[in-house]
Design an enzyme around this catalytic site. Structure first.
Site, PDB file in Angstrom:
ATOM      1  N   CYS A  86     -14.597  18.181 -13.820  1.00  0.00           N
ATOM      2  CA  CYS A  86     -14.988  18.843 -12.563  1.00  0.00           C
ATOM      3  C   CYS A  86     -13.866  19.644 -11.913  1.00  0.00           C
ATOM      4  O   CYS A  86     -13.953  20.861 -11.763  1.00  0.00           O
ATOM      5  CB  CYS A  86     -15.486  17.793 -11.566  1.00  0.00           C
ATOM      6  SG  CYS A  86     -16.853  16.794 -12.161  1.00  0.00           S
ATOM      7  N   HIS A 136     -14.331  19.110  -4.266  1.00  0.00           N
ATOM      8  CA  HIS A 136     -13.598  18.370  -5.296  1.00  0.00           C
ATOM      9  C   HIS A 136     -12.287  19.050  -5.711  1.00  0.00           C
ATOM     10  O   HIS A 136     -11.926  19.078  -6.886  1.00  0.00           O
ATOM     11  CB  HIS A 136     -14.493  18.141  -6.529  1.00  0.00           C
ATOM     12  CG  HIS A 136     -14.187  16.834  -7.223  1.00  0.00           C
ATOM     13  ND1 HIS A 136     -14.892  16.403  -8.322  1.00  0.00           N
ATOM     14  CD2 HIS A 136     -13.259  15.863  -6.963  1.00  0.00           C
ATOM     15  CE1 HIS A 136     -14.410  15.232  -8.723  1.00  0.00           C
ATOM     16  NE2 HIS A 136     -13.417  14.883  -7.909  1.00  0.00           N
ATOM     17  N   ASP A 293     -19.662  23.470 -14.052  1.00  0.00           N
ATOM     18  CA  ASP A 293     -18.252  23.143 -14.285  1.00  0.00           C
ATOM     19  C   ASP A 293     -17.997  22.532 -15.663  1.00  0.00           C
ATOM     20  O   ASP A 293     -16.872  22.540 -16.149  1.00  0.00           O
ATOM     21  CB  ASP A 293     -17.694  22.253 -13.169  1.00  0.00           C
ATOM     22  CG  ASP A 293     -18.503  20.982 -12.943  1.00  0.00           C
ATOM     23  OD1 ASP A 293     -19.441  20.709 -13.724  1.00  0.00           O
ATOM     24  OD2 ASP A 293     -18.200  20.258 -11.977  1.00  0.00           O
TER      25      ASP A 293
END
Length: 483
Positions: A86, A136, A293
């Site tokens: 990610c 993130h 991703d």
């Protein structure tokens, strides 16, 4: 004498009026040119493998809205996530750099707040910028607020969270408000509505917009989509890929049913966004990028989730819906576009200068048929302790060269994997050490070595990079997945 003076007065008046009209026209022309710059909508999903769409031929899922978008788009059918995890992908998307350059080669570490990012460059070019959904990239703990300022990497509008996968009780923070909020219901729906509202509010603005809509789905947990979507998929009818071992088939069918339910919901939301863009007259001048991703193994090769160099983890969907004014024909492209190529390509398509910090390739000339590039690219895994790249599941640190036909991977001990992806699309036959392919293995190894040298990658043990970047190591000798 009085008549001559009067004539001169009217001549001067006419002269200045003409100048005023010319300047006004110039201003309008400039404003028109500014407005003509395309809007940019990036739809980023989490853990959506390239194979899992209707247009890619998955027999289990219907994605009518994405299929229509794909028919109007440049489809990079061989696109990859260069480090299929990610945070590394997201940092490469924002910086145009490879993970060993920007330093986010694992989850839950912070991207340098001084990085030259996509949002900062678009801001400078006069765009309004916004971010909605999963971030993130902050490294300060999940469910925490990514505080306004430098930690948001240039995005002006914000309705996001660092990371959560509780899709029905999903945390977010609204711009400068420090109070934690919860998306009402299934967050994919709420985030979509927020994006539509943002886009609608930009219509009166003279500035174009660039917004990233970042969904947390179809990432696990797989069984939390609304019931109306879960009812569509019977685990017993799921057709598995040929590389799922018998020991995982029952689990994989069950999880894939939930995975496809998330995908079906996103597909409907993409249709909703496009319908609103068309109704508001903004669709024609909006560039849409749809991607993910990384992918998800979901039982393939006896493993789950990501990080490994197999097709299900490394290949991602990659659609560029480009306004007709750019005169780029839609259709499939074979080039292996990588994560770091997204920033320079988006900037290139918007006629914005690409910063010299960028390492990726601007694929606009390729799309226009002016260059032939992207015949090979790199896949990388640094983590020696990967949560998914487990040794017991065949995982390890690696560097891999991916071409249009082959995947060749080397681990710290030497050659590891070699697949002919055309003859062996499920990557069941590892050709490393096969005498009939010795020359091919040697040539691919030579090319991989050249690529690593070109990118300055010494392929050192993973903990060397951990120490270089100063990431914390706990008492077990590993970097905590969450802090």
């Amino acid at each position: 004498m009085k008549k001559k003076t009067t004539n001169r007065f009217y001549q001067h008046l006419l002269f200045f009026c003409l100048i005023g009209i010319a300047l006004s026209c110039k201003e309008k022309e400039t404003a028109s040119q500014e407005r003509a710059r395309p809007n940019v909508l990036v739809v980023l999903t989490d853990q959506w493998r390239a194979q899992a769409t209707g247009y890619a031929g998955d027999p289990n899922i219907s994605t009518p809205h994405l299929d229509r978008l794909a028919a109007e788009s440049v489809n990079f059918k061989n696109a990859v996530s260069g480090m299929p995890v990610c945070s590394p992908f997201r940092a490469s998307l924002l910086t145009g750099q490879r993970p060993l350059t920007h330093g986010v080669f694992m989850n839950d570490v912070q991207l340098d707040t001084n990085a030259v990012t996509l949002a900062k460059v678009f801001n400078k070019a006069g765009y309004d910028t916004g971010y909605i959904g999963k971030w993130h990239l902050d490294g300060h703990g999940r469910l925490q607020n990514v505080a306004p300022g430098k930690r948001r990497q240039g995005f002006q509008f914000w309705k996001g969270n660092e990371c959560t996968h509780n899709y029905n009780h999903s945390v977010y923070y609204d711009n400068d408000d420090p109070e934690r909020k919860i998306w009402e219901g299934y967050d994919t729906f709420g985030q979509t509505d927020a994006a539509i509202e943002y886009i609608s509010e930009r219509k009166p603005s003279k500035n174009p917009f660039m917004i990233i809509l970042s969904y947390g789905t179809p990432h696990a947990p797989y069984h939390t989509a609304p019931e109306e979507y879960r009812r569509r998929f019977d685990p017993e009818k799921i057709q598995l890929r040929d590389n799922v071992p018998d020991s995982l088939k029952a689990r994989a069918r069950k999880d894939l049913a939930g995975y496809y339910a998330h995908i079906a919901a996103i597909d409907d939301m993409i249709g909703k966004i496009i319908a609103n863009l068309k109704e508001s007259g903004q669709y024609e001048n909006t560039l849409i990028l749809f991607t993910s991703d990384h992918g998800d193994l979901l039982g393939s090769h006896g493993a789950y989730k990501k990080q490994q160099p197999y097709e299900e983890a490394a290949r991602v969907p990659m659609l560029f819906r480009i306004p007709e004014s750019l005169k780029i024909a839609p259709g499939e492209r074979n080039a292996l576009m990588n994560s770091e190529d997204l920033m320079p390509t988006l900037l290139g398509l918007c006629d914005i200068a690409i910063p010299n910090t960028v390492e990726g390739i601007n694929y606009r000339p390729y799309m226009e048929g002016k260059e032939e590039i992207g015949d090979a690219t790199l896949l990388t895994c640094v983590q020696p302790f990967g949560q998914w790249n487990k040794v017991q599941h065949g995982g390890r640190e690696y560097r891999a060269l991916k071409t249009r036909q082959y995947t060749y991977a080397r681990d710290l001990e030497g050659p590891w994997l070699l697949f002919d992806n055309q003859k062996d699309p499920y990557q069941l036959n590892n050709l490393v050490g096969n005498e009939a392919y010795a020359d091919l293995q040697e040539e691919l190894d030579r090319q991989l070595t050249a690529r690593l040298k070109e990118t300055g990658d010494e392929f050192l043990p993973g903990m060397t990079y951990i120490e270089k970047w100063g990431y914390p190591v706990d008492e077990t000798g590993t970097v905590p997945y969450t802090h």
